[in-house]
Structure formats: C-alpha cells, structure tokens
Scaffold this active site. Sequence first.
Site, short mmCIF file in Angstrom:
data_model
loop_
_atom_site.label_atom_id
_atom_site.label_comp_id
_atom_site.label_asym_id
_atom_site.label_seq_id
_atom_site.Cartn_x
_atom_site.Cartn_y
_atom_site.Cartn_z
N GLN A 1 3.59 3.43 13.38
CA GLN A 1 4.52 4.48 12.99
C GLN A 1 5.01 4.13 11.60
OE1 GLN A 1 6.14 7.48 14.72
NE2 GLN A 1 6.32 7.62 12.51
N GLY B 1 4.23 8.90 8.31
CA GLY B 1 3.40 9.53 9.34
C GLY B 1 2.98 8.55 10.41
N ASP C 1 3.57 -1.68 -2.77
CA ASP C 1 4.16 -1.82 -1.44
C ASP C 1 3.48 -2.96 -0.68
OD1 ASP C 1 5.94 -1.39 0.60
OD2 ASP C 1 4.95 0.41 1.38
N1 ATP Z 1 -7.04 1.80 9.17
C1 ATP Z 1 -6.17 1.34 10.07
N2 ATP Z 1 -6.59 0.70 11.18
C2 ATP Z 1 -5.71 0.24 12.09
N3 ATP Z 1 -4.37 0.34 11.98
C3 ATP Z 1 -3.88 0.96 10.90
C4 ATP Z 1 -4.75 1.50 9.88
N4 ATP Z 1 -3.98 2.05 8.92
C5 ATP Z 1 -2.71 1.86 9.31
N5 ATP Z 1 -2.64 1.21 10.49
C6 ATP Z 1 -1.40 0.81 11.22
O1 ATP Z 1 -0.39 1.76 11.00
C7 ATP Z 1 0.73 1.17 10.29
C8 ATP Z 1 1.30 2.19 9.31
O2 ATP Z 1 0.27 2.58 8.40
P1 ATP Z 1 0.57 2.76 6.85
O3 ATP Z 1 1.18 1.51 6.36
O4 ATP Z 1 -0.67 3.21 6.18
O5 ATP Z 1 1.61 3.95 6.92
P2 ATP Z 1 2.97 4.23 6.17
O6 ATP Z 1 3.53 5.45 6.76
O7 ATP Z 1 2.73 4.30 4.73
O8 ATP Z 1 3.77 2.95 6.56
P3 ATP Z 1 5.09 2.26 6.07
O9 ATP Z 1 5.94 3.23 5.40
O10 ATP Z 1 5.66 1.70 7.33
O11 ATP Z 1 4.62 1.16 5.16
C9 ATP Z 1 0.15 -0.08 9.62
O12 ATP Z 1 1.13 -1.07 9.39
C10 ATP Z 1 -0.89 -0.51 10.65
O13 ATP Z 1 -0.28 -1.24 11.71
MG MG Z 2 2.76 0.77 5.58
#
Ligand code: ATP
Ligand code: MG
Length: 396
Positions: free
Chosen positions: A78, A82, A200
């Site tokens: 999460q 998104g 980040d």
């Molecule tokens: N390609 C992937 N395979 C498996 N898990 C994933 C992948 N991409 C993201 N995740 C999981 O989902 C989490 C959130 O993804 P991401 O960091 O891309 O989103 P975000 O909304 O930008 O997050 P945040 O704001 O919390 O940094 C990651 O920390 C990871 O645990």
């Molecule tokens: Mg993230």
Amino acid sequence: MSHHPAPPAVAPGATVLGKSGPLFPTSPVRVGPGLDPPGAEGGPPFGPPLSPASYADSFAFPFCPDVSKYERVAKVGQGTFGEVFKARDRRDRSRVVALKKVLMDNEKEGFPITALREIKILQLLRHDNIVNLIEICCGRNAAQNKSTLFYLVFEFCEHDLAGLLSNCNVKFSLGEIKKVVQQLLNGLYFIHSNKIIHRDMKAANVLITKQGVLKLADFGLSRAISISKSGQPNRYTNRVVTLWYRPPELLLGERNYGPAVDIWGAGCIMAEMWTRSPIMQGSAEQHQLMLIAQLCGGMTPDVWPGVERLDLYHKIKLPKLPRRVKERLRPYLKDQWAVDLLDKMLCLDPSKRIDANDALDHDFFWTDPMPSESDSVSHFVLPPLLPLYYSRFRQP
Ligand SMILES: Nc1ncnc2c1ncn2[C@@H]1O[C@H](COP(=O)(O)OP(=O)(O)OP(=O)(O)O)[C@@H](O)[C@H]1O
Ligand SMILES: [Mg+2]
C-alpha cells in the site's frame, strides 16, 4: 459557429510519451471535448468541469490492454500513491507481475504527475537493477461508477528490502551484504549517468527477486537533472525523500541539489543492512537534522563550505558536535572497509560526498569476502517466516 470550451492543454497520457514510443497511448480520437456537439459519441457533454476520474472516463483507450488480462493473486503493498497487487497473466500463468494502481481520486489536475513521471522515466531506464515496467493497463472500477483506472504493470519481485530487514530469520553474510549494496550502487550509477535523480531512496523502495537480483523501484518522485543554460541555479522542490533518508542539504533548504541526495539515502540503507532498522528516525525536520549532527557532526562552513548560504542554516540552531560516524557504526559493522565507505556516503557536504562510480570502486567491494553471487542469496526464496513479514503480503 459558437465558441466551445478550449480543450485541456494536456490530454491524459499526452506528456508521457518518451522517444521510445507510446507505452501509454494518448487518446486516439481527441484531446478534450473539442468541437463536437454536446453528448457526441465518445466525448463528454458540456457542463461543469469534469473531475479527473470522469474526464478519463470520457475516452476510450484502445491501445491500452485491459487489466483483466491479469488475475489478481494478493495485495502486496500500500503505497502513498496507490495499491500494489501480485497478479498472474491469464494466458501464461507462469508469468507473475505486480500491478500498481494509479490513484485518481485526489487529483485536481488530471492524471497524477507522480504516475506520469514514473512512467516517463521508467520508459527511459532499462537495466538489470531497475524495476522493469512492462506496460500500462486500464480497467474499470466496479465499485465507483465504473470509473476508469490505470495500472502500471511491473515484473514481480518477491521481496522488498524493508521486509527482509524486519525479518530476523533472514540473515545476511558480509558477502551478501556486499552484493546487495553493489547492486544498489549499480542501479544508482545507471540512473545518475542518465541524468535522473531518484529522490525517494529507502529500504521499502528496494526490491529483490527470488534470484537475489536487486531492483530499484518507485520512481514516483524521481526527476531529470536540468542543465541550466542561463547559469541560474536550479530551483527544485526540497520536499522530497522520506524524512529518515533525507540528506542534510535538503533539510537545510537547498534547491539546487543533485545525485548526491540519493547517495545519502543509499548510505542510510547500507547501514541498515547491519543495524536492521533505519539509523536516523527523526520525528520532524529539525529533529532529523539533530540526529544527523549527532552522527555526522556539526554542519559548519569549515567542513561544508557554502552551507551558510542555505535558507535554514541561520534559522535553525544546530549543535557543533564532533563527527562520530566511524565510532558509532563500528559496533555494528566489523568490516573496516564498510565503515570507511559509509563514512564517505554520509558526508555532510554533498559536493564531497562519494558518487556511485567511486563507491563501486571502493575496496569494500574488492576485498574478501567478495560480493557473493545471487545463488548464495537464494535462501531469500524461503517462505517468509514472521507474521510481521506475512502482513506485508496479506490479502486485502
Ligand atoms: N514490482 C513489484 N513487485 C513486488 N512488490 C512490489 C513491486 N512494486 C512495488 N511493490 C510493493 O509495493 C510497495 C509500494 O510500491 P511503491 O513503492 O512503488 O509505491 P508508492 O505508492 O510509490 O509507495 P510509497 O509512497 O509508500 O513509497 C513496495 O514497497 C513493495 O513492497
Ligand atoms: Mg514506495
């Protein structure tokens, strides 16, 4: 002929096309309400401004595959921007992907800028240590008026580093730590050579596949480095990077920063490989600066020439403490080269902070034990053992 409202300057997806072609196609027919009469086929009727979700609903995306080609398996993350799901390709069930849903709810200005940046930059970056963006899919939200949803489809990575580090059953040998940090710096070397700053860096944004290959992920805050023609300094926002991984220059208000901000974050992550939790957990900006001063010493012009021109330097009272990086890390890191490299990555003055290229040449990676091949990292494949770890991968 009557005057109709001008179409929005940018259609959903219009700015995301990199040179490599349309991963995320622009609307094939029109870029806005255009000149069609109210209610014409495919176009929205005139009236009050449309919310972003309903705006997207007014278009067809024939070149954007439907997300139903994937079958959801579980919610795995999460994020702020998104949800992320593990999913399987229905036609080839051995193909497992991660679907990152683009949150459209809170956007007043159309398709979220963070998702646009992430798509545009990831289209440019193809490297073994950068998460691979496969495609963009669209779907309909069954719950909310069948509004249009978008998903970024990534190769699936079994682990994120934050999850692995919080699982005390996962042990890293020195060779394995070297492999992780080397891959992290390889990813950074690649993006920095391509003039991108990640902005980040944190353990949760570092993914690891079941083969032990590290993938730098979450490019939602990343940006291209601009080369200012007029010689004027850049004025980027400094409200980037999760607080605990934020470097001192950003905390003091620097807006003309560069790749060194990622190296600071990488240093915090590297230290975490031994300490197993973030090394400086500030509760607010000022507290974070205090923690940095306690570890890295006072931020004064003698160690950091030019610090006095930063906005917050004169506004925040910071203690003039001695630098204690080596002394405080040594109880955790027995390896002298590891301590030395970390000392260089956590350098207060960004212009003196080691860059990814020099860090990769550091003796830490070229002395025994050498970084161990991914085979020996394969014990990551073991199923997660702790409830805490399970909770990161639970079903919604
Ligand atoms: N390609 C992937 N395979 C498996 N898990 C994933 C992948 N991409 C993201 N995740 C999981 O989902 C989490 C959130 O993804 P991401 O960091 O891309 O989103 P975000 O909304 O930008 O997050 P945040 O704001 O919390 O940094 C990651 O920390 C990871 O645990
Ligand atoms: Mg993230």
